[in-house]
Design a protein around this motif. Structure first.
Motif, PDB file in Angstrom:
ATOM      1  N   ASN A 673     -12.629  78.500  56.795  1.00  0.00           N
ATOM      2  CA  ASN A 673     -13.819  77.637  56.664  1.00  0.00           C
ATOM      3  C   ASN A 673     -14.736  77.790  57.855  1.00  0.00           C
ATOM      4  O   ASN A 673     -14.299  77.675  59.010  1.00  0.00           O
ATOM      5  CB  ASN A 673     -13.415  76.157  56.651  1.00  0.00           C
ATOM      6  CG  ASN A 673     -12.525  75.833  55.497  1.00  0.00           C
ATOM      7  OD1 ASN A 673     -12.502  76.564  54.504  1.00  0.00           O
ATOM      8  ND2 ASN A 673     -11.773  74.764  55.642  1.00  0.00           N
ATOM      9  N   LYS A 674     -15.988  77.932  57.553  1.00  0.00           N
ATOM     10  CA  LYS A 674     -16.957  78.131  58.621  1.00  0.00           C
ATOM     11  C   LYS A 674     -16.986  76.938  59.599  1.00  0.00           C
ATOM     12  O   LYS A 674     -17.015  77.120  60.816  1.00  0.00           O
ATOM     13  CB  LYS A 674     -18.353  78.343  58.023  1.00  0.00           C
ATOM     14  CG  LYS A 674     -19.371  78.594  59.092  1.00  0.00           C
ATOM     15  CD  LYS A 674     -20.615  79.267  58.592  1.00  0.00           C
ATOM     16  CE  LYS A 674     -21.510  79.530  59.803  1.00  0.00           C
ATOM     17  NZ  LYS A 674     -22.914  79.295  59.534  1.00  0.00           N
ATOM     18  N   ASP A 675     -16.934  75.726  59.050  1.00  0.00           N
ATOM     19  CA  ASP A 675     -17.013  74.532  59.904  1.00  0.00           C
ATOM     20  C   ASP A 675     -15.947  74.552  60.992  1.00  0.00           C
ATOM     21  O   ASP A 675     -16.229  74.378  62.174  1.00  0.00           O
ATOM     22  CB  ASP A 675     -16.797  73.258  59.080  1.00  0.00           C
ATOM     23  CG  ASP A 675     -18.033  72.910  58.289  1.00  0.00           C
ATOM     24  OD1 ASP A 675     -19.045  73.636  58.441  1.00  0.00           O
ATOM     25  OD2 ASP A 675     -17.984  71.927  57.526  1.00  0.00           O
ATOM     26  N   ASN A 676     -14.721  74.763  60.549  1.00  0.00           N
ATOM     27  CA  ASN A 676     -13.605  74.705  61.501  1.00  0.00           C
ATOM     28  C   ASN A 676     -13.669  75.855  62.499  1.00  0.00           C
ATOM     29  O   ASN A 676     -13.454  75.669  63.698  1.00  0.00           O
ATOM     30  CB  ASN A 676     -12.266  74.769  60.766  1.00  0.00           C
ATOM     31  CG  ASN A 676     -12.129  73.680  59.718  1.00  0.00           C
ATOM     32  OD1 ASN A 676     -12.588  73.831  58.588  1.00  0.00           O
ATOM     33  ND2 ASN A 676     -11.552  72.560  60.103  1.00  0.00           N
ATOM     34  N   LEU A 677     -13.958  77.049  61.987  1.00  0.00           N
ATOM     35  CA  LEU A 677     -13.924  78.230  62.849  1.00  0.00           C
ATOM     36  C   LEU A 677     -15.062  78.206  63.859  1.00  0.00           C
ATOM     37  O   LEU A 677     -14.872  78.485  65.047  1.00  0.00           O
ATOM     38  CB  LEU A 677     -13.981  79.497  61.995  1.00  0.00           C
ATOM     39  CG  LEU A 677     -12.777  79.690  61.046  1.00  0.00           C
ATOM     40  CD1 LEU A 677     -13.050  80.795  60.032  1.00  0.00           C
ATOM     41  CD2 LEU A 677     -11.506  79.981  61.840  1.00  0.00           C
ATOM     42  N   ALA A 678     -16.228  77.839  63.390  1.00  0.00           N
ATOM     43  CA  ALA A 678     -17.390  77.832  64.280  1.00  0.00           C
ATOM     44  C   ALA A 678     -17.247  76.743  65.345  1.00  0.00           C
ATOM     45  O   ALA A 678     -17.639  76.926  66.502  1.00  0.00           O
ATOM     46  CB  ALA A 678     -18.675  77.624  63.476  1.00  0.00           C
ATOM     47  N   ARG A 679     -16.682  75.634  64.939  1.00  0.00           N
ATOM     48  CA  ARG A 679     -16.491  74.552  65.920  1.00  0.00           C
ATOM     49  C   ARG A 679     -15.547  74.988  67.034  1.00  0.00           C
ATOM     50  O   ARG A 679     -15.793  74.770  68.209  1.00  0.00           O
ATOM     51  CB  ARG A 679     -15.949  73.302  65.215  1.00  0.00           C
ATOM     52  CG  ARG A 679     -15.821  72.090  66.122  1.00  0.00           C
ATOM     53  CD  ARG A 679     -15.646  70.810  65.329  1.00  0.00           C
ATOM     54  NE  ARG A 679     -14.643  71.002  64.291  1.00  0.00           N
ATOM     55  CZ  ARG A 679     -14.709  70.441  63.090  1.00  0.00           C
ATOM     56  NH1 ARG A 679     -15.706  69.645  62.769  1.00  0.00           N
ATOM     57  NH2 ARG A 679     -13.768  70.681  62.196  1.00  0.00           N
ATOM     58  N   LEU A 680     -14.459  75.652  66.661  1.00  0.00           N
ATOM     59  CA  LEU A 680     -13.498  76.094  67.674  1.00  0.00           C
ATOM     60  C   LEU A 680     -14.129  77.175  68.564  1.00  0.00           C
ATOM     61  O   LEU A 680     -13.958  77.173  69.788  1.00  0.00           O
ATOM     62  CB  LEU A 680     -12.225  76.621  66.995  1.00  0.00           C
ATOM     63  CG  LEU A 680     -11.106  77.037  67.942  1.00  0.00           C
ATOM     64  CD1 LEU A 680     -10.678  75.873  68.839  1.00  0.00           C
ATOM     65  CD2 LEU A 680      -9.887  77.548  67.148  1.00  0.00           C
ATOM     66  N   HIS A 681     -14.856  78.081  67.947  1.00  0.00           N
ATOM     67  CA  HIS A 681     -15.541  79.139  68.681  1.00  0.00           C
ATOM     68  C   HIS A 681     -16.478  78.525  69.735  1.00  0.00           C
ATOM     69  O   HIS A 681     -16.467  78.894  70.907  1.00  0.00           O
ATOM     70  CB  HIS A 681     -16.323  80.002  67.676  1.00  0.00           C
ATOM     71  CG  HIS A 681     -17.102  81.110  68.300  1.00  0.00           C
ATOM     72  ND1 HIS A 681     -18.464  81.037  68.517  1.00  0.00           N
ATOM     73  CD2 HIS A 681     -16.710  82.323  68.767  1.00  0.00           C
ATOM     74  CE1 HIS A 681     -18.877  82.157  69.090  1.00  0.00           C
ATOM     75  NE2 HIS A 681     -17.831  82.957  69.248  1.00  0.00           N
TER      76      HIS A 681
END
Ligand code: 26Q
Length: 746
Positions: A673-681
């Motif tokens: 999921n983009k939301d989760n991955l981008a937030r962690l990034h």
């Protein structure tokens, strides 16, 4: 004769019984035997008060401690039943979050084994730590049911009134027997709300948080991200302490003015620390003056600190106390007055300018002992975190390095290793863990080395079978088992392990051919409201899929994230481990206890100089452990100066950049999921509060060395032997003997 006992429990033929029915029969037989075991006793008594007791399954533990395991197994077998099915049927009471709760369970085991007059006091949560379910690579939570079948919990007739605000409640005492090894037994007393209503629970772990007359003991630590959640948690603590005190005071009612001569209350972290105020109140109600009550309480209570994370140090608004019992407020103010006479330093005050009560302050000022849980941890408390307190009370501060029970973590969970050790050094180590030291003499013995490696392989096969049967996961047992099992928290740095994995993937795609397949195991629950922790889980699960679907990568690596990691899973994972990941940011892990369980089972530690890792290194020597990373003083300095900038590492180190950016690569976005991955990034680059990137280069270097060293099987086996032989210090029998010698004196 066990055979007769088993056959006489029920009229029905054992052969035709279901697993559930056989379980009940075995339970009854074992419970009858436990009745005959002597209870610890004595004049002076310690009460270990704790909001958590993560005891794990009890059936195997109890059968083995009674010495009737094999016999029962044989009778069941004759009647067409497999004892492991019955053991599997035993519910696991998950009444704790992690280390602190598991430590309390190990301590009770050692208290019973050493025959120390002590008992545990806590809460009977109807649902323990949530059950973790992965859906679409995300953690979801459902309730953990453990009370649906008859088990070890015994209802008593003891009921105490507890008034919370204008609500009158009843608290009933339940008991669980805790059996020592070749020793006595003790009791874990768990208090429960009589008017509990399980139907309050809706979807997942949602429930009506307002109705404390119905929900108080439903869940272990409900959500503390909301005001109602916090108030409920506070009410739970109050209920636990009030009930526990009713029991203590009733048991010692004739000696109240000399209570400190007969009773020690060990406060397990600040969660039960309001015992200080409630005990002063109770003594006053029984005719003791305020001054005398303060004196008695200060000589009765002892406090253990388990964390250096500022955010975990509890403070409660004084109006929470007021809402529960307005009479507590004047007591708190009088205690604050006392504190003010001792010091004007704002850091040690009890009530701050926002009218919040600092629970650690309460526990330290009005107790006779404050201890940390590993040498480094205690040193950090004394020199920095609690410095102002330690300056005030230098003699009260002491260290008690944690320990683990070798019964559960060696004898029961790794029977193969146990019998092999017995064959070489006899069985003295079962009573005195430091006798394991004799095993070191075999470190160069080729035959012993081969056996130790063979046992490891067979434990990997046991784990493989278990994962295939229960989770439908297939693993390669010819692989290096690299294991990180602990709560998910940024300071524990599962995300650093993840960056290594990504870096390795990228290297393999670049043509690097590792000498052996590695399986990266994770077992970890994230607090339901901890967003970044959940993002880390999501990223690992997504990576796991990418690797599994990539023919080239999967020749060399696999990620196995074991769903719903708990004590039972730990008992399979720990014996199978080659590399024990203990990679917290130095200064942040108070002790760790998984590190001890893993070394005892012949895993080599890959870790920072944090918590008890420091002492593990001292015991095994630096050739037998893989240490990397910045030292705690340097890290503490970075925090003081606030000069760590993660973006600098990201910008200046192309390997870091590539690994971090992979999180938002097309490949990851397609599987996750983009939301989760981008937030962690984004978190990595802009914040990274626990300094993952500061140790990346060193971690990769040392981990590569460690994996390469694995290929020299003889040298590796030698290191395993040294680790096992030097684990004796980390027995909770030693820890408990230390507590008793220095603090409890019972
Ligand atoms: C506090 C406030 C509000 C809500 C929850 C909490 C809370 C709950 C649980 C704070 C802390 C905990 C648990 C802490 C814990 O498990 N600490 C671990 O204790 C182990 C035993 O001493 C150590 O080995 C670990 O290093 C430490 O992290």
């Amino acid at each position: 004769m066990i055979r007769n006992e088993i056959l006489s429990v029920s009229d029905k033929d054992l052969k035709s019984m279901s697993t559930a029915e056989v379980y009940e029969v075995v339970l009854e037989v074992v419970q009858n035997r436990i009745k005959e075991v002597e209870h610890v006793k004595g004049d002076r008594k310690v009460y270990y008060m704790s909001a958590e007791f993560l005891i794990g399954k009890l059936l195997t533990n109890n059968m083995m401690n009674l010495g009737i395991y094999d016999e029962i197994g044989a009778v069941l077998k004759e009647n067409g039943h497999d004892i492991s099915d019955i053991e599997g049927f035993d519910p696991e009471p998950s009444l704790g979050n992690g280390g602190l709760g598991r430590l309390a369970a190990c301590f009770l085991d050692s208290i019973a084994t050493l025959g120390i007059n002590g008992e545990g006091l806590g809460l009977n949560y109807h649902f323990g730590l949530f059950k973790q379910v992965f859906r679409n690579h995300l953690q979801t939570e459902t309730k953990d049911v453990w009370l649906d079948i008859p088990s070890w919990l015994r209802k008593t007739d003891v009921v105490y009134p507890v008034q919370i605000g204008d609500v009158s409640l009843k608290s009933r005492m339940y008991e669980i027997d805790v059996l020592g090894y070749r020793g006595k037994k003790t009791t874990l007393r768990l208090f429960d709300l009589e008017s509990i209503d399980e139907t309050l629970v809706g979807e997942g772990i949602r429930f009506d948080q307002e109705a404390i007359d119905k929900n108080l003991t439903l869940f272990l630590y409900p959500d503390d991200s909301t005001e109602t959640g916090l108030r409920l948690r506070f009410a739970q603590q109050y209920f636990m302490v009030k009930s526990g005190l009713s029991y203590i005071l009733e048991s010692h009612k004739d000696v109240l003015t000399e209570l400190h001569k007969h009773v020690v209350i060990q406060i397990n972290d600040t969660h039960p620390s309001m015992v200080v105020v409630l005990l002063i109140q109770a003594l006053q109600e029984r005719g003791v003056s305020f001054e005398d009550a303060v004196e008695i309480v200060s000589n009765t209570c002892a406090y253990t600190n388990h964390t250096i994370l500022a955010e975990a140090l509890e403070t409660w608004p004084i109006n929470y106390f007021e809402a529960v019992d307005a009479d507590l407020v004047p007591i708190l103010h009088k205690l604050q007055d006392i504190v003010a006479t001792r010091s004007t330093d704002p850091k040690v005050q009890l009530i701050d300018e926002n009218n919040k009560v600092h629970m650690a302050s309460l526990a330290i000022h009005f107790s006779f002992s404050t201890n940390g849980v590993a040498a480094l941890h205690t040193e950090i408390l004394v020199k920095s975190e609690l410095k102002e307190f330690a300056d005030l009370y230098p003699t009260r501060f002491n260290n008690k390095t944690n320990g683990i029970t070798f019964r559960r973590w060696l004898q029961f969970s790794n029977r193969e290793l146990t019998s092999f050790l017995e064959s070489r050094i006899g069985d003295e180590f079962k009573d005195e863990a430091t006798a394991l030291k004799a095993f070191e003499a075999f470190k160069d013995d080729k035959e012993v080395q081969d056996s130790i490696l063979a046992i490891k392989t067979s434990q990997k096969e046991r784990l493989a079978k278990h994962l295939a049967a229960t989770k439908n996961i297939t693993i390669n047992t010819n692989s290096i088992f690299d294991i990180q099992i602990k709560r998910l928290h940024e300071y524990k740095r599962q995300q650093l392990n993840m960056l290594y994995i990504i870096d390795l993937m990228l290297r393999i795609r670049d043509g690097y051919k590792p000498s052996r397949h590695v399986t990266f195991f994770f077992g970890s629950k994230a607090a339901p409201a901890y967003i970044i922790a959940k993002d880390i889980i999501h990223s690992l699960l997504t990576l796991s899929e990418i690797i599994a679907n990539d023919k080239e990568l999967s020749q060399y690596m696999q990620i196995v994230f074991v769903e719903n990691y708990n004590v039972t899973e730990a008992e399979y994972l720990i014996p199978a481990c080659d590399v024990s990941e203990q990679i917290s940011l130095a200064s942040k892990e108070a002790s760790g206890t998984g590190n001890m369980k893993l070394m005892l089972n012949g895993a080599l530690t890959l870790g920072t100089l944090d918590g008890a890792n420091v002492e593990i290194k001292d015991h095994v020597g630096e050739d037998n452990i893989y240490i990397f990373g910045k030292h705690s003083d340097e890290i503490i300095e970075h925090y003081e100066k606030a000069d760590y900038v993660s973006r600098e590492y990201y910008d200046n180190d192309p390997r870091i950049k590539a690994a971090v950016d992979f999180l938002i690569s097309d490949e990851m976005l397609a599987a996750g999921n983009k939301d989760n991955l981008a937030r962690l990034h984004h978190e990595f680059i802009t914040k990274d509060w626990f300094m993952t990137l500061i140790d990346f280069e060193d971690y990769v270097t040392v981990k590569d060395t460690c994996f390469n060293d694995y290929e020299d099987r003889a040298t590796w086996a030698k290191k395993m032997i040294v680790n096992i032989a030097n684990a004796g210090f980390f027995s909770s029998d030693r820890t408990i003997a230390d507590y008793n010698r220095d603090i409890w004196k019972v």
